[in-house]
Motif scaffolding. Sequence first.
Motif, short mmCIF file in Angstrom:
data_model
loop_
_atom_site.label_atom_id
_atom_site.label_comp_id
_atom_site.label_asym_id
_atom_site.label_seq_id
_atom_site.Cartn_x
_atom_site.Cartn_y
_atom_site.Cartn_z
N VAL A 18 18.82 8.72 -31.53
CA VAL A 18 18.73 7.97 -30.28
C VAL A 18 18.73 8.93 -29.10
CG1 VAL A 18 19.97 6.38 -28.75
CG2 VAL A 18 19.66 5.80 -31.16
N LYS A 19 19.59 9.94 -29.13
CA LYS A 19 19.63 10.94 -28.06
C LYS A 19 18.28 11.64 -27.95
CE LYS A 19 24.56 12.02 -28.24
NZ LYS A 19 25.55 13.08 -28.50
N MET A 20 17.68 12.00 -29.06
CA MET A 20 16.38 12.68 -29.05
C MET A 20 15.29 11.75 -28.50
SD MET A 20 16.67 14.91 -32.61
CE MET A 20 15.14 14.30 -33.17
N ALA A 21 15.33 10.48 -28.88
CA ALA A 21 14.34 9.51 -28.39
C ALA A 21 14.46 9.32 -26.88
CB ALA A 21 14.51 8.17 -29.11
N LEU A 22 15.68 9.29 -26.36
CA LEU A 22 15.88 9.11 -24.93
C LEU A 22 15.28 10.27 -24.14
CD1 LEU A 22 19.52 7.73 -24.75
CD2 LEU A 22 17.42 6.52 -24.18
N LYS A 23 15.34 11.46 -24.68
CA LYS A 23 14.78 12.63 -24.00
C LYS A 23 13.26 12.52 -23.86
CE LYS A 23 18.33 15.96 -25.21
NZ LYS A 23 18.66 17.22 -25.88
N GLN A 24 12.62 11.82 -24.78
CA GLN A 24 11.17 11.69 -24.77
C GLN A 24 10.68 10.52 -23.91
OE1 GLN A 24 9.93 11.52 -28.85
NE2 GLN A 24 10.62 13.59 -29.30
N LEU A 25 11.57 9.62 -23.54
CA LEU A 25 11.18 8.46 -22.74
C LEU A 25 11.08 8.81 -21.26
CD1 LEU A 25 13.40 5.57 -24.17
CD2 LEU A 25 11.00 6.01 -24.64
N SER A 26 10.13 8.19 -20.60
CA SER A 26 10.04 8.28 -19.15
C SER A 26 10.92 7.19 -18.55
CB SER A 26 8.60 8.08 -18.69
OG SER A 26 7.76 9.07 -19.24
N ASP A 27 11.30 7.38 -17.30
CA ASP A 27 12.11 6.36 -16.62
C ASP A 27 11.37 5.02 -16.63
OD1 ASP A 27 14.13 8.13 -16.12
OD2 ASP A 27 13.54 8.52 -14.05
N GLY A 28 12.08 3.97 -17.02
CA GLY A 28 11.50 2.63 -17.08
C GLY A 28 10.94 2.26 -18.44
N ASP A 29 10.77 3.26 -19.32
CA ASP A 29 10.28 2.97 -20.68
C ASP A 29 11.39 2.34 -21.52
OD1 ASP A 29 7.83 4.01 -20.08
OD2 ASP A 29 8.10 5.88 -21.20
N SER A 30 10.97 1.52 -22.50
CA SER A 30 11.92 0.86 -23.39
C SER A 30 11.62 1.21 -24.84
CB SER A 30 11.83 -0.66 -23.23
OG SER A 30 12.25 -1.04 -21.96
N VAL A 31 12.66 1.14 -25.64
CA VAL A 31 12.55 1.37 -27.07
C VAL A 31 13.49 0.40 -27.77
CG1 VAL A 31 14.31 3.18 -27.10
CG2 VAL A 31 12.56 3.17 -28.86
N SER A 32 13.07 -0.07 -28.93
CA SER A 32 13.91 -0.95 -29.75
C SER A 32 14.53 -0.10 -30.85
CB SER A 32 13.08 -2.07 -30.35
OG SER A 32 13.88 -2.90 -31.15
N GLY A 52 25.19 5.47 -18.97
CA GLY A 52 24.61 4.58 -17.98
C GLY A 52 23.19 4.13 -18.25
N VAL A 53 22.81 4.10 -19.53
CA VAL A 53 21.46 3.66 -19.90
C VAL A 53 21.50 2.16 -20.18
CG1 VAL A 53 19.65 3.84 -21.65
CG2 VAL A 53 20.75 5.90 -20.79
N SER A 54 20.56 1.43 -19.58
CA SER A 54 20.50 -0.02 -19.75
C SER A 54 20.13 -0.38 -21.19
CB SER A 54 19.46 -0.59 -18.79
OG SER A 54 19.27 -1.95 -19.02
N HIS A 55 20.87 -1.30 -21.77
CA HIS A 55 20.57 -1.76 -23.13
C HIS A 55 21.13 -3.17 -23.30
CE1 HIS A 55 24.68 -0.28 -23.50
NE2 HIS A 55 24.79 -1.03 -24.58
N PHE A 56 20.49 -3.90 -24.22
CA PHE A 56 21.03 -5.21 -24.58
C PHE A 56 20.76 -5.48 -26.04
CE2 PHE A 56 16.81 -6.00 -22.89
CZ PHE A 56 16.26 -6.90 -23.78
N ILE A 57 21.61 -6.30 -26.62
CA ILE A 57 21.52 -6.63 -28.04
C ILE A 57 20.52 -7.77 -28.21
CG2 ILE A 57 22.77 -7.54 -30.04
CD1 ILE A 57 25.29 -6.19 -28.83
N THR A 58 19.51 -7.54 -29.08
CA THR A 58 18.54 -8.59 -29.34
C THR A 58 18.82 -9.29 -30.66
OG1 THR A 58 17.03 -6.94 -30.26
CG2 THR A 58 16.71 -7.55 -27.96
N GLU A 59 19.57 -8.62 -31.54
CA GLU A 59 19.98 -9.25 -32.81
C GLU A 59 21.25 -8.57 -33.28
OE1 GLU A 59 18.61 -9.75 -37.47
OE2 GLU A 59 17.14 -9.07 -36.02
N ASP A 60 22.21 -9.36 -33.74
CA ASP A 60 23.45 -8.83 -34.30
C ASP A 60 23.82 -9.67 -35.51
OD1 ASP A 60 25.82 -7.59 -34.84
OD2 ASP A 60 26.79 -8.11 -32.95
N SER A 61 23.32 -9.25 -36.67
CA SER A 61 23.61 -9.96 -37.91
C SER A 61 24.43 -9.04 -38.81
CB SER A 61 22.32 -10.37 -38.61
OG SER A 61 21.61 -9.23 -39.05
N ASN A 62 24.79 -9.52 -39.98
CA ASN A 62 25.54 -8.70 -40.92
C ASN A 62 24.75 -7.48 -41.38
OD1 ASN A 62 27.77 -10.35 -40.85
ND2 ASN A 62 27.11 -11.57 -42.59
#
Length: 71
Positions: A18-32, A52-62
């Motif tokens: 996740v840390k590596m993916a964030l480095k490759q994203l431009s500001d405003g880009d999203s990743v699931s 301080g990175v914006s995130h929200f849960i789209t699914e939380d199952s077992n």
Amino acid sequence: MIIIDLTSYRCPLPLVKVKMALKQLSDGDSVSVLLSDPGSRQDVPRYLKKIGVSHFITEDSNSVLSLTVTK
């Protein structure tokens, strides 16, 4: 949107990826991000909140936690 399936990985590798993916994203880009490891399900959202990175849960199952992360 890019989807990063980390369900086959165990802690701490999902957090590192996740840390590596964030480095490759431009500001405003999203990743699931898909997580299944219990430790990662706690660590990744905690890390995102800490930096301080914006995130929200789209699914939380077992079987999977799905987050949408926007840089």
